[in-house]
Design an enzyme around this catalytic site. Structure first.
Site, PDB file in Angstrom:
ATOM      1  N   GLU A  46      61.607  71.121  36.318  1.00  0.00           N
ATOM      2  CA  GLU A  46      60.890  70.147  37.151  1.00  0.00           C
ATOM      3  C   GLU A  46      61.355  70.211  38.604  1.00  0.00           C
ATOM      4  O   GLU A  46      62.151  69.386  39.058  1.00  0.00           O
ATOM      5  CB  GLU A  46      61.071  68.725  36.601  1.00  0.00           C
ATOM      6  CG  GLU A  46      60.304  68.474  35.320  1.00  0.00           C
ATOM      7  CD  GLU A  46      60.371  67.018  34.867  1.00  0.00           C
ATOM      8  OE1 GLU A  46      61.195  66.256  35.393  1.00  0.00           O
ATOM      9  OE2 GLU A  46      59.586  66.657  33.963  1.00  0.00           O
TER      10      GLU A  46
ATOM     11  N   GLU B  84      56.058  69.682  28.759  1.00  0.00           N
ATOM     12  CA  GLU B  84      56.738  68.408  28.473  1.00  0.00           C
ATOM     13  C   GLU B  84      55.766  67.264  28.682  1.00  0.00           C
ATOM     14  O   GLU B  84      55.070  67.205  29.700  1.00  0.00           O
ATOM     15  CB  GLU B  84      57.951  68.235  29.399  1.00  0.00           C
ATOM     16  CG  GLU B  84      58.786  67.002  29.098  1.00  0.00           C
ATOM     17  CD  GLU B  84      60.000  66.883  30.034  1.00  0.00           C
ATOM     18  OE1 GLU B  84      60.704  67.913  30.234  1.00  0.00           O
ATOM     19  OE2 GLU B  84      60.239  65.791  30.570  1.00  0.00           O
TER      20      GLU B  84
END
Length: 365
Positions: A190, A282
């Site tokens: 991320e 995710e």
């Protein structure tokens, strides 16, 4: 994707580390006797045929074709499965029994192995966490599942900070697993507080490292704004479409948490999937901290979209962390189950398991 978030993996770590076993796993440099990882797979293990009828046996080596992920026959496929929690905290949730259940009872296609870089992870003991990742890759391989090797960089959010670590990790993982046809490499979990151009530059330095050892595995590239395709930073997928990574056989990642990420995120995912290859590596049915009430209605909208466009997805997370996003109730892992059925599952766990088991249950709108 979490600009106002104390990350669910760390925000209240003390509460999650309620047992002596977890405290042992959370130490920065585990002693040699603490869950000693298995040795790197042998050449015979790496090239062994997967069990008949399993996802890897049916689909073989995957490859990006156009905007989709395709199997060895050139047919688009949608992988669906679960992500581990950070292996520095919750490796004890990944046992023979739990992985048997994930492959057999849950009918997952893919396991995402999350190796954190910071937060007591890889940088504290590179050999230990590389060996642990290799062990989990082999266990998933033995069950005929695909594996996403998740380089879980998060804080700092600039992947360049960990460039040297990443080079070493991916070289070691690729060399240890040469000959396998079930691996996808997620090179930056991320990215956040960093420009797309810098993420792109990082990707163009790491992808050749992997390709130098494994020429065939798909590579998954994180996007700006906590892998939101830039939406969490006030942008959108257009920056990736206009300036893609200079590499082939790659996909771009998107993360969402349904109780927080509404129509702007859903629309960006839909538009992006028609222009570039996207994989949702995710997501959660809760808020962006991976906790709170489940929004199953919005989650279903996402799953319908992903089914219609064959976007692969992985749910966060396969552990017994106290937050609502962890699928098992606290204490399940220390008790070694039960892993099958729903007796040990939180509401989100039961919901995700049900949808993994019933892949044709999604209407196409």
């Amino acid at each position: 994707m979490r600009p106002a978030r104390s990350h669910p993996r760390t925000a209240t770590l003390a509460a999650a580390l309620g047992s002596a076993l977890l405290l042992t796993l959370a130490t920065a440099a585990p002693a040699a006797g603490d869950r000693a990882p298995a040795a790197a797979p042998t050449a015979a293990e790496a090239t062994a045929d997967p069990p008949p009828g399993t996802p890897v046996a049916v689909n073989g080596q995957l490859e990006v074709c156009g905007t989709r992920l395709c199997n060895e026959h050139g047919n688009p496929v949608q992988l669906r499965g679960m992500s581990s929690h950070g292996t520095q905290w919750y490796a004890q949730c990944l046992t023979d029994g739990s992985l048997d259940a994930l492959a057999g009872d849950w009918k997952a296609d893919v396991l995402r192995v999350s190796t954190y870089v910071q937060e007591g992870g890889y940088e504290t003991n590179p050999r230990h966490f590389t060996d642990l990742a290799n062990s989990l890759i082999q266990q998933a391989t033995d069950r005929g599942m695909y594996v996403i090797v998740d380089w879980h960089m998060l804080d700092p959010g600039d992947p360049m900070v960990n460039l040297d670590h990443a080079r070493r990790f991916f070289t070691d993982i690729a060399r240890s697993n040469q000959g396998k046809n079930n691996i996808l490499y997620e090179i930056a979990n991320e990215p956040n507080e960093v420009s797309w151009s810098r993420i792109k530059s990082y990707a163009e330095q790491i992808i050749p490292v992997i390709r130098g050892v494994d020429a065939d595995a798909p590579v998954l590239v994180g996007t700006r704004g906590w892998s939101s395709l830039g939406v969490s930073d006030g942008s959108d997928e257009s920056e990736v479409v206009a300036d893609p990574v200079d590499a082939s056989n790659i996909m771009y990642t998107f993360h969402f948490y349904a109780a927080t990420h509404g129509d702007a995120y859903l629309s960006a995912l839909s538009r992006a999937a028609d222009r570039i290859p996207v994989f949702v590596t995710e997501f959660g049915t809760q808020n962006s901290a991976g906790e709170g009430a489940d929004d199953f209605a919005r989650s279903r909208r996402y799953l319908d979209l992903m089914a219609a466009k064959k976007i692969g997805w992985v749910n966060w997370n396969f552990s017994d962390d106290h937050r609502s996003g962890a699928v098992f109730t606290p204490g399940t892992c220390a008790a070694d189950g039960p892993w099958t059925g729903t007796a040990s599952l939180k509401p989100a766990g039961a919901w995700i398991r049900d949808h993994l088991r019933t892949p044709d249950d999604f209407p196409v709108h």
